[in-house]
Write an enzyme that holds these catalytic residues in place. Sequence first.
Site: not given
Length: 531
Positions: A155, A185, A260
């Site tokens: 993402h 992911d 992230s």
Amino acid sequence: MTFTLVPPAVRRTFVAATMALLAGAVAAPYVAVPALAQDKPKIAPQAQTPVQPPRLAPQGPASVADLAEGLLGAVVNISTSQTVKGGEGPGAVPMPQLPEGSPFQDFFDDFFKNRQGNKDGEGGGGGGGGSQKVQSLGSGFVVDAEKGIIVTNNHVIADADEIEVNFSDGSKLKATLKGTDTKTDIAVLQVDPKGKKLTAVNFGDSNKMRIGDWVMAVGNPFGLGGTVTVGIISARNRDINSGPYDDFIQTDAAINRGNSGGPLFNMEGEVVGINTAIISPSGGSIGIGFSIPSELAAGVVAQLSEFGETRRGWLGVRIQPVTDEIAESLGMKSAKGALVAGVIKGGPVDNGSIQPGDVITKFDGKDVHEMRDLPRVVAESPVGKAVDVLIVRKGVEQTVKVTLGRLEDGEKLSQDEEDKPAQGEGDSGAVATASVLGMTIGELNDEARKKFEIGAEVSGVVVTEVAPNSAASARGILAGEVITEIAQESVSSPKDVMDRIGALKEQGRKNALLMLASKSGELRFVTVRMD
């Protein structure tokens, strides 16, 4: 309240006695108690070995400075840019009209100028009409210095036109995308290793990590650059409904927007997780962060690096949880495993080795405690591998051997099967109905198939009506569904259904296990109370 004054003579005597006691206490470790008889010898002060304080459990590392210093060079900041059509794309939200001088004006101005966002809030600039560049920030880490391989979250780089990697020394390199995996992911990037000497880190064994172990997160929160935070593992095996293989490590190490894709290290400097998501009503860290465990990530990274895609094992079954009621209906002592609700045509077990109604309790030597364990252990197995599967079939344990297919091929096969048009042909016959367990049931003939749009490949007894507040209604059974089996025995007429229910009651069963088919043929199991 009444206060009584002490006479001066008594006060003087008390003060003198007190001072004498204090003087004695300072002079010796113990105060000798006067003997009651004058002829008894006085006790001399004894030498005392100092009392050792109780040993305390380790309170964490004294410092992580040395550890962090050696790892910061391998952690990178990832900057992406994407050209979007501002304000005109699908799902675009118009700027709200606010009263003049509204205190929320600045908030909405910032929000609509920075719409780009991700799971834990990575975002950047861009706003207004027409085409524009939208920036996004995230984190990553180098796992292969010789080849320039970098790991991050999918993402973070999704839909990016350009990807740039920023290193701790201020240098920058353009990156290309090697491969992505939306199910976990994870994304793998590559930079030219000739452009800079890279520092790499290794994956550790996340299975060895225990709740309470110290961990260190490094990343790029809010675009500030390399930032180190420390915490512990708060929980294991978290399912946050983000994908089919959820098995997150939960940590209280501060993870914020921009973290992230960054690594979660153990105290040996090994990567035991990839920081992916947070729970936060405010957008900032509240001590609940989630990392993909290295046990899952390492295999995905290896496949993306080598093939540019994942190659997962595939069993070719549809599954659902084993509830207490289902376990009782199947004669199992406890609710565990994954219940096979259907077998995909053309799949690896379409040969009858595994059948609907079987409960898978162990796969290739690994226990399947609950339904969500099975997809993960199957996906981690090599394509083409022959494995032993322990199943419970009609209350009896047995082992079957199956050869795994490839999940990516299976997904296409499943989609083709779902896309097949339903054939509206069936055997004609008189309509016979019955009422049982709060359902009205009937023969599955042409009229019923047409009314409920049921395909020709579906067989059984159709549910034509479900009474409100009935046992069937409580289990979510709907009109148009087809009962194909009861207690793992096929039924083809309303009489079959009544006979099976009657037989179960005679056996003292409290629940009836029904296999239901949707109009497209997708199967599921439900248990319905019979009392």
